[in-house]
Design an enzyme around this catalytic site. Structure first.
Site, PDB file in Angstrom:
ATOM      1  NE  ARG A  17      -4.170  -1.446   0.095  1.00  0.00           N
ATOM      2  CZ  ARG A  17      -4.232  -2.698  -0.343  1.00  0.00           C
ATOM      3  NH1 ARG A  17      -3.190  -3.264  -0.916  1.00  0.00           N
ATOM      4  NH2 ARG A  17      -5.352  -3.384  -0.207  1.00  0.00           N
ATOM      5  CB  SER A  51      -9.080  -0.651   4.214  1.00  0.00           C
ATOM      6  OG  SER A  51      -9.389  -1.894   3.646  1.00  0.00           O
ATOM      7  CD  GLU A  82      -5.809   1.389   2.360  1.00  0.00           C
ATOM      8  OE1 GLU A  82      -6.469   1.775   1.376  1.00  0.00           O
ATOM      9  OE2 GLU A  82      -5.705   0.209   2.702  1.00  0.00           O
TER      10      GLU A  82
HETATM   11  N1  EPU Z   1     -11.955  -9.854   9.821  1.00  0.00           N
HETATM   12  C1  EPU Z   1     -12.611  -9.921  11.018  1.00  0.00           C
HETATM   13  N2  EPU Z   1     -13.604  -9.013  11.268  1.00  0.00           N
HETATM   14  C2  EPU Z   1     -13.942  -8.058  10.359  1.00  0.00           C
HETATM   15  C3  EPU Z   1     -13.254  -8.002   9.152  1.00  0.00           C
HETATM   16  C4  EPU Z   1     -12.251  -8.901   8.888  1.00  0.00           C
HETATM   17  O1  EPU Z   1     -12.323 -10.742  11.854  1.00  0.00           O
HETATM   18  O2  EPU Z   1     -14.855  -7.275  10.668  1.00  0.00           O
HETATM   19  C5  EPU Z   1     -10.923 -10.841   9.532  1.00  0.00           C
HETATM   20  C6  EPU Z   1     -11.334 -11.760   8.377  1.00  0.00           C
HETATM   21  O3  EPU Z   1     -12.123 -12.820   8.826  1.00  0.00           O
HETATM   22  C7  EPU Z   1      -9.999 -12.199   7.837  1.00  0.00           C
HETATM   23  C8  EPU Z   1      -9.074 -11.017   8.126  1.00  0.00           C
HETATM   24  O4  EPU Z   1      -9.747 -10.202   9.076  1.00  0.00           O
HETATM   25  O5  EPU Z   1      -9.525 -13.307   8.531  1.00  0.00           O
HETATM   26  C9  EPU Z   1      -8.735 -10.202   6.900  1.00  0.00           C
HETATM   27  O6  EPU Z   1      -9.931  -9.664   6.334  1.00  0.00           O
HETATM   28  P1  EPU Z   1     -10.178  -9.572   4.753  1.00  0.00           P
HETATM   29  O7  EPU Z   1      -9.914 -10.893   4.116  1.00  0.00           O
HETATM   30  O8  EPU Z   1     -11.486  -8.931   4.535  1.00  0.00           O
HETATM   31  O9  EPU Z   1      -9.032  -8.666   4.210  1.00  0.00           O
HETATM   32  P2  EPU Z   1      -8.501  -7.284   4.719  1.00  0.00           P
HETATM   33  O10 EPU Z   1      -7.077  -7.485   5.132  1.00  0.00           O
HETATM   34  O11 EPU Z   1      -9.400  -6.634   5.695  1.00  0.00           O
HETATM   35  C10 EPU Z   1      -7.481  -6.452   2.434  1.00  0.00           C
HETATM   36  C11 EPU Z   1      -7.382  -5.078   1.871  1.00  0.00           C
HETATM   37  C12 EPU Z   1      -8.637  -4.757   1.088  1.00  0.00           C
HETATM   38  C13 EPU Z   1      -8.846  -5.798   0.004  1.00  0.00           C
HETATM   39  C14 EPU Z   1      -8.938  -7.171   0.663  1.00  0.00           C
HETATM   40  C15 EPU Z   1      -9.133  -8.215  -0.431  1.00  0.00           C
HETATM   41  C16 EPU Z   1      -6.085  -3.687   3.416  1.00  0.00           C
HETATM   42  C17 EPU Z   1      -6.120  -2.693   4.527  1.00  0.00           C
HETATM   43  N3  EPU Z   1      -7.267  -4.096   2.963  1.00  0.00           N
HETATM   44  O12 EPU Z   1      -8.553  -6.415   3.372  1.00  0.00           O
HETATM   45  O13 EPU Z   1      -8.389  -3.521   0.432  1.00  0.00           O
HETATM   46  O14 EPU Z   1     -10.047  -5.533  -0.695  1.00  0.00           O
HETATM   47  O15 EPU Z   1      -7.718  -7.414   1.405  1.00  0.00           O
HETATM   48  O16 EPU Z   1      -8.281  -9.217  -0.399  1.00  0.00           O
HETATM   49  O17 EPU Z   1      -5.004  -4.069   2.961  1.00  0.00           O
HETATM   50  C18 EPU Z   1      -8.598  -1.166   0.574  1.00  0.00           C
HETATM   51  O18 EPU Z   1      -7.374  -1.139   0.532  1.00  0.00           O
HETATM   52  O19 EPU Z   1      -9.285  -0.112   0.637  1.00  0.00           O
HETATM   53  C19 EPU Z   1      -9.263  -2.456   0.569  1.00  0.00           C
HETATM   54  C20 EPU Z   1     -10.569  -2.582   0.694  1.00  0.00           C
END
Ligand code: EPU
Length: 326
Positions: free
Chosen positions: A188, A235, A305
């Protein structure tokens, strides 16, 4: 770049729109718009002057106006990752015009894409021409310029893997062609983002004969399952190394937390949604409360972010130790 243009005789401070019209500026210019019009959050105050440059010569004119007025400026892409305050913005907001939306294919395995092209348009092109390599953009909103500078992607796959070179303006408005190494891409982020460079065009390596449609559709379905719709900017916080901001906020019990018209999503805790009566300051305050609770519970300091613009206080200064980034 062209030779320095002549400054018109109009006062650049008193009547900036007339000054630009008379300066040979090719793009459009308005003083009647707000950040709310240009951001997915649909929040943010009035903009003194909004410009859409159409050529690199236009940058010379912009630079001259900025030198004359010493006003601030801000480049906006798709407005998908931005939270601007409700205060009037005292300078220029720049969005690359339609001439920066081109997609060219100079070789079978190579695409040159303008920074104002949006990610959905690029994916459509790749699906139509059966080109692999850029599937990581699936579900990433906004423009290619922003996606490159932020090195958009998922947790495992980032855009920089397909980048061959980037044409960008440095903070002094000089044009450069940079190798991926010179861009110092990371999760990022990149040197482009850190130092205020502006992407104008990117050359990507693509894989001919790759059917990316199923991958794109799977990805979009996954995002629809795990991420909320509505007014948001993706995010709100970065994932700390090896951790998930969403999971940390969820474990800290912040889902459903509310500040005015801003609310932490029940579906994904790292999304703060704006309801109809929301102000940018509501979102800012809610982000502060959430970050403090996460630090109390997990001793991890979350870093925003979303780009926070034109707020009375900086994010860092809102922490007692003045170090917002941990
Ligand atoms: N989780 C929770 N509770 C929640 C949300 C998530 O426990 O309310 C847990 C999920 O169960 C999972 C982990 O957190 O085990 C990661 O969550 P998720 O797979 O949704 O991925 P993320 O790390 O939150 C990242 C990017 C997103 C991108 C997704 C798709 C960042 C900050 N976010 O999300 O990017 O769409 O991966 O793979 O890197 C963005 O950058 O704006 C964005 C939306």
């Amino acid at each position: 770049m062209a030779a320095q243009p002549m400054a018109p005789s109009v006062d650049p401070v008193a009547d900036p729109a007339a000054w630009f019209r008379m300066s040979g500026f090719l793009g459009s210019c308005t003083s009647d718009t707000t950040f709310a019009t240009h951001c997915t959050y649909r929040l943010g105050g009035p903009i003194r002057l909004f410009l859409e440059p159409q050529s690199t010569d236009d940058f010379e004119v912009i630079r001259m106006w900025l030198d004359l007025t010493e006003a601030p400026h801000f480049f906006i892409g798709g407005g998908t990752n931005l939270l601007a305050s409700s205060a009037p913005y005292p300078g220029l907001v720049l969005r690359l015009g339609d001439n920066f939306k081109r997609i060219d294919r100079p070789a079978i395995d190579c695409l040159v894409i303008g920074a104002a092209a949006n990610t959905a348009q690029v994916l459509k092109y790749c699906m139509h021409h059966e080109l692999g390599g850029l599937g990581v953009l699936a579900g990433v909103p906004g423009t290619l310029g922003g996606a490159v500078a932020m090195n958009a992607g998922t947790m495992r796959d980032w855009l920089d893997r397909s980048i061959l070179s980037v044409t960008a303006l440095d903070p002094y408005w000089q044009l450069h062609q940079l190798s991926p190494e010179q861009c110092s891409f990371r999760y990022r982020g990149s040197r482009l983002l850190d130092e205020g460079w502006r992407v104008l065009e990117t050359t990507f390596r693509v894989i001919p004969g790759d059917l990316i449609r199923p991958h794109v559709e799977d990805h979009l379905a996954m995002r629809r399952r795990t991420q909320p719709g509505g007014r948001n900017a993706g995010s709100n916080f970065k994932n700390p190394p090896g951790l998930s901001a969403g999971a940390l906020i969820d474990q800290a019990g912040c889902k459903g937390w509310r500040e005015g018209g801003a609310v932490v999503s029940d579906l994904h805790a790292n999304f703060i949604l704006a309801e109809s009566d929301c102000t940018p300051e509501d979102v800012f305050r809610l982000m502060q409360r959430v970050a403090r609770r996460v630090e109390e519970k997990s001793q991890v300091r979350l870093e925003p972010e979303v780009v926070l613009l034109n707020f009375a206080e900086s994010w860092e200064s809102t922490w007692p130790d003045g170090k917002g980034d941990g």
